[in-house]
Write a protein that holds these residues in place. Structure first.
Motif, PDB file in Angstrom:
ATOM      1  N   GLY A   1       0.881  -1.185  -0.002  1.00 28.94           N
ATOM      2  CA  GLY A   1      -0.053   0.121  -0.113  1.00 28.94           C
ATOM      3  C   GLY A   1       0.882   1.174   0.084  1.00 28.94           C
ATOM      4  N   ALA A   2       2.229   1.012  -0.636  1.00 28.47           N
ATOM      5  CA  ALA A   2       3.053   2.319  -0.535  1.00 28.47           C
ATOM      6  C   ALA A   2       2.363   3.419  -1.557  1.00 28.47           C
ATOM      7  N   LYS A   3       2.758   4.817  -1.037  1.00 28.40           N
ATOM      8  CA  LYS A   3       2.388   6.001  -1.871  1.00 28.40           C
ATOM      9  C   LYS A   3       3.371   6.753  -2.207  1.00 28.40           C
ATOM     10  N   ARG A   4       4.274   6.773  -1.391  1.00 28.87           N
ATOM     11  CA  ARG A   4       5.660   7.426  -1.898  1.00 28.87           C
ATOM     12  C   ARG A   4       6.674   6.494  -1.731  1.00 28.87           C
ATOM     13  N   ILE A   5       7.300   6.562  -2.960  1.00 26.42           N
ATOM     14  CA  ILE A   5       8.011   5.149  -3.659  1.00 26.42           C
ATOM     15  C   ILE A   5       9.590   5.691  -3.965  1.00 26.42           C
ATOM     16  N   GLY A   6      10.645   5.214  -3.344  1.00 29.95           N
ATOM     17  CA  GLY A   6      11.996   5.700  -3.993  1.00 29.95           C
ATOM     18  C   GLY A   6      12.330   4.470  -4.629  1.00 29.95           C
ATOM     19  N   PHE A   7      13.611   4.941  -5.192  1.00 32.52           N
ATOM     20  CA  PHE A   7      14.300   3.966  -6.153  1.00 32.52           C
ATOM     21  C   PHE A   7      15.747   4.195  -5.605  1.00 32.52           C
ATOM     22  N   LEU A   8      16.663   3.070  -5.527  1.00 35.01           N
ATOM     23  CA  LEU A   8      17.855   2.982  -5.393  1.00 35.01           C
ATOM     24  C   LEU A   8      18.569   2.006  -6.593  1.00 35.01           C
ATOM     25  N   THR A   9      18.843   2.840  -7.770  1.00 39.48           N
ATOM     26  CA  THR A   9      18.930   1.866  -8.818  1.00 39.48           C
ATOM     27  C   THR A   9      20.317   1.857  -9.448  1.00 39.48           C
ATOM     28  N   GLN A  10      20.849   0.756  -9.879  1.00 40.25           N
ATOM     29  CA  GLN A  10      22.093   0.566 -10.629  1.00 40.25           C
ATOM     30  C   GLN A  10      22.142   1.131 -11.998  1.00 40.25           C
ATOM     31  N   ASN A  11      22.993   2.254 -12.269  1.00 42.05           N
ATOM     32  CA  ASN A  11      22.918   2.793 -13.359  1.00 42.05           C
ATOM     33  C   ASN A  11      23.668   2.188 -14.810  1.00 42.05           C
ATOM     34  N   ASP A  12      22.999   1.147 -15.130  1.00 36.04           N
ATOM     35  CA  ASP A  12      23.082   0.447 -16.397  1.00 36.04           C
ATOM     36  C   ASP A  12      21.882  -0.053 -17.092  1.00 36.04           C
ATOM     37  N   ALA A  13      22.043  -0.636 -18.268  1.00 41.56           N
ATOM     38  CA  ALA A  13      21.066  -1.508 -18.942  1.00 41.56           C
ATOM     39  C   ALA A  13      19.754  -2.232 -18.083  1.00 41.56           C
ATOM     40  N   TYR A  14      20.565  -2.921 -16.972  1.00 38.52           N
ATOM     41  CA  TYR A  14      19.709  -3.850 -15.893  1.00 38.52           C
ATOM     42  C   TYR A  14      18.851  -2.866 -15.206  1.00 38.52           C
ATOM     43  N   GLY A  15      19.517  -2.114 -14.226  1.00 37.26           N
ATOM     44  CA  GLY A  15      19.009  -1.386 -13.497  1.00 37.26           C
ATOM     45  C   GLY A  15      17.971  -0.207 -13.947  1.00 37.26           C
ATOM     46  N   ASN A  16      18.574   0.548 -15.077  1.00 35.70           N
ATOM     47  CA  ASN A  16      17.431   1.526 -15.459  1.00 35.70           C
ATOM     48  C   ASN A  16      16.080   0.939 -16.397  1.00 35.70           C
ATOM     49  N   GLY A  17      16.649  -0.240 -16.818  1.00 28.51           N
ATOM     50  CA  GLY A  17      15.529  -0.969 -17.459  1.00 28.51           C
ATOM     51  C   GLY A  17      14.523  -1.456 -16.410  1.00 28.51           C
ATOM     52  N   ALA A  18      14.972  -1.875 -15.220  1.00 32.78           N
ATOM     53  CA  ALA A  18      14.130  -2.415 -14.406  1.00 32.78           C
ATOM     54  C   ALA A  18      13.367  -1.390 -13.861  1.00 32.78           C
ATOM     55  N   GLN A  19      13.898  -0.285 -13.524  1.00 37.10           N
ATOM     56  CA  GLN A  19      13.256   0.764 -12.896  1.00 37.10           C
ATOM     57  C   GLN A  19      12.064   1.493 -13.823  1.00 37.10           C
ATOM     58  N   GLN A  20      12.498   1.544 -15.187  1.00 32.93           N
ATOM     59  CA  GLN A  20      11.475   1.715 -16.260  1.00 32.93           C
ATOM     60  C   GLN A  20      10.123   1.041 -16.217  1.00 32.93           C
ATOM     61  N   VAL A  21      10.476  -0.392 -16.215  1.00 29.12           N
ATOM     62  CA  VAL A  21       9.096  -1.202 -16.260  1.00 29.12           C
ATOM     63  C   VAL A  21       8.441  -1.156 -15.094  1.00 29.12           C
ATOM     64  N   ILE A  22       8.998  -1.220 -13.674  1.00 30.06           N
ATOM     65  CA  ILE A  22       8.625  -1.168 -12.527  1.00 30.06           C
ATOM     66  C   ILE A  22       7.442   0.338 -12.729  1.00 30.06           C
ATOM     67  N   GLU A  23       7.980   1.304 -12.943  1.00 30.11           N
ATOM     68  CA  GLU A  23       7.157   2.505 -13.064  1.00 30.11           C
ATOM     69  C   GLU A  23       6.250   2.263 -14.068  1.00 30.11           C
ATOM     70  N   ALA A  24       6.098   1.641 -15.150  1.00 33.27           N
ATOM     71  CA  ALA A  24       5.277   1.466 -16.317  1.00 33.27           C
ATOM     72  C   ALA A  24       4.152   0.729 -15.551  1.00 33.27           C
TER      73      ALA A  24
ATOM     74  N   GLU B   1       3.851   8.210  -5.904  1.00 32.81           N
ATOM     75  CA  GLU B   1       4.667   9.488  -6.123  1.00 32.81           C
ATOM     76  C   GLU B   1       5.898   8.819  -5.998  1.00 32.81           C
ATOM     77  N   LYS B   2       6.699   9.323  -7.004  1.00 30.59           N
ATOM     78  CA  LYS B   2       8.071   8.864  -6.918  1.00 30.59           C
ATOM     79  C   LYS B   2       8.785   9.824  -6.259  1.00 30.59           C
ATOM     80  N   VAL B   3       9.369   9.860  -4.970  1.00 33.14           N
ATOM     81  CA  VAL B   3       9.771  10.720  -4.261  1.00 33.14           C
ATOM     82  C   VAL B   3      11.231  11.072  -4.102  1.00 33.14           C
ATOM     83  N   VAL B   4      12.101  10.098  -4.721  1.00 37.61           N
ATOM     84  CA  VAL B   4      13.449   9.987  -4.689  1.00 37.61           C
ATOM     85  C   VAL B   4      14.220   8.822  -5.666  1.00 37.61           C
ATOM     86  N   VAL B   5      15.170   9.335  -6.277  1.00 31.04           N
ATOM     87  CA  VAL B   5      15.839   8.372  -7.354  1.00 31.04           C
ATOM     88  C   VAL B   5      17.358   8.652  -7.078  1.00 31.04           C
TER      89      VAL B   5
END
Length: 388
Positions: A168-191, A201-205
């Protein structure tokens, strides 16, 4: 909740059946088939890659004991990609020179993506064991791509389910590995979060390189954002991920830590220990849970792996061994080692008798899996519970 014991019990995993004794020309019968393995054997993911390579060797021994593949024994050649794309390309070229029949590769998506064109040009079938980035199956680098692990696309829907429907999270943050794996994973999760339609709401990346182990500055920013949940996308399960978890607890962040699918491995528990308690994640393979605890090949493999390495295999080991099983079973069914012929016996088909059961593949070469969501209830003993 259903109680599960993770990574501490005697489970088992097995080699593909029905791949023995097919007639081959007399000359070929005396020549072993070379199987290449390219994974990190050193550096941040070295311990994990060593597990994959060791598992492929165990699976090859099991296959050899049954007569090999097409009547020929298997010889495994493992090389270290050092989690570096340029090194991976060098190793791929070395495998071409070795004249391997197949390459099982991939812990880091950028390395896999760099190697694919080299192996494709040499007409060598490469099977991705672990790397998750969706472009791996785009067909651009490898038009005959096959992947055993779940993809970022498959995992993203599960992470979104955890965040919005389980927590039931409303304020969501991401700690993301900056490469094809990490950025791709975050993009899909957001979609996938957007598809669910609940407010969030995406409150921090905070992004970081694969080899980073000091996250204190990033975590200070995360804490200031006051998230309800934070998604950690870190493929360095022997260094970066355990450090991130420990430092997350030390920072006193109240939001639930959600680990990307498949990243809570035994190496994380061994290093981070108690700090893993409370993490929520998901995965596709649990050796001592149904249906895996009833799969003959699974039980056979785990017993052999324990004998060889004095410990139970983790999911990375299962994926590496399953990659060899899938290739061997397809080669036997096709009665060929030809790259396109063998790939055609996998893509869009069901491959029976693997560690993971009868494994179905989509037309693009992606294995189909069922995810289990879990929560770590005791990090010291690696005890988890399924979240229903």
């Amino acid at each position: 909740m259903t109680r599960i014991s993770f990574g501490r019990r005697r489970f088992a995993v097995g080699a593909a059946a029905g791949v023995t004794g097919l007639a081959m020309p007399a000359i070929a019968q005396n020549e072993p088939i070379k199987v290449g393995v390219i994974v990190p054997l050193s550096g941040p993911a070295g311990p994990n890659g060593q597990v994959v390579a060791g598992a492929v060797k165990v699976a090859a021994e099991l296959l050899n004991a049954k007569g090999g593949v097409l009547g020929r024994k298997l010889v495994v050649i493992a090389k270290d990609d050092e989690s570096t794309p340029a090194v991976g390309v060098t190793r791929a070229n070395e495998m071409v020179a070795e004249k391997v029949a197949v390459v099982i590769e991939g812990w880091n998506s950028p390395v896999t993506l760099a190697m694919q064109p080299v192996l494709a040009r040499a007409d060598i079938l490469d099977i991705t064991a672990v790397s998750k980035a969706d472009p791996i199956l785009s067909g651009q680098g490898n038009p005959m791509a096959v992947r055993i692990n779940s993809s970022n696309g498959q995992d993203g829907a599960v992470c979104a389910e955890i965040l919005l429907n389980k927590l039931g999270a409303k304020r969501i943050g991401f700690l993301t590995q900056n490469d094809a794996y990490g950025n791709g994973a975050q993009q899909v999760i957001e979609a996938e979060l957007a598809k669910i339609g609940k407010p969030w709401e995406k409150v921090v990346v905070e992004q970081f390189p694969f080899k980073q182990t000091d996250f204190r500055v990033s975590l200070a920013n995360v804490k200031q954002a006051k998230p309800d949940a934070v998604v950690a996308i870190n493929a360095a399960e022997s260094s970066g991920m355990p450090a991130l978890i420990q430092q997350y607890r030390q920072a006193g962040i109240e939001g639930t830590l959600v680990a990307a699918v498949g990243t809570i491995l035994p190496t994380v528990f061994r290093i981070a220990g108690e700090a893993t308690t409370g993490i929520v994640s998901a995965d596709i393979y649990f050796p001592d849970l149904p249906p895996f605890d009833k799969i003959k090949e699974n039980l056979e493999f785990v017993a052999a792996y324990r004998k060889a390495h004095n410990e139970a295999p983790d999911k990375g080991a299962a994926l590496g061994a399953a990659a060899l099983e899938v290739w061997a079973s397809a080669a036997a069914a096709a009665k060929s080692l030809d790259r396109k012929t063998v790939a055609g016996a996998i893509r869009g088909r069901k491959v029976p008798g693997t560690i993971l059961g009868d494994l179905s593949f989509a037309a693009n070469g992606q294995a189909q899996h069922k995810h289990t969501i879990f929560k770590v209830v005791d990090g010291k003993t690696a005890k988890i519970e399924a979240v229903t």
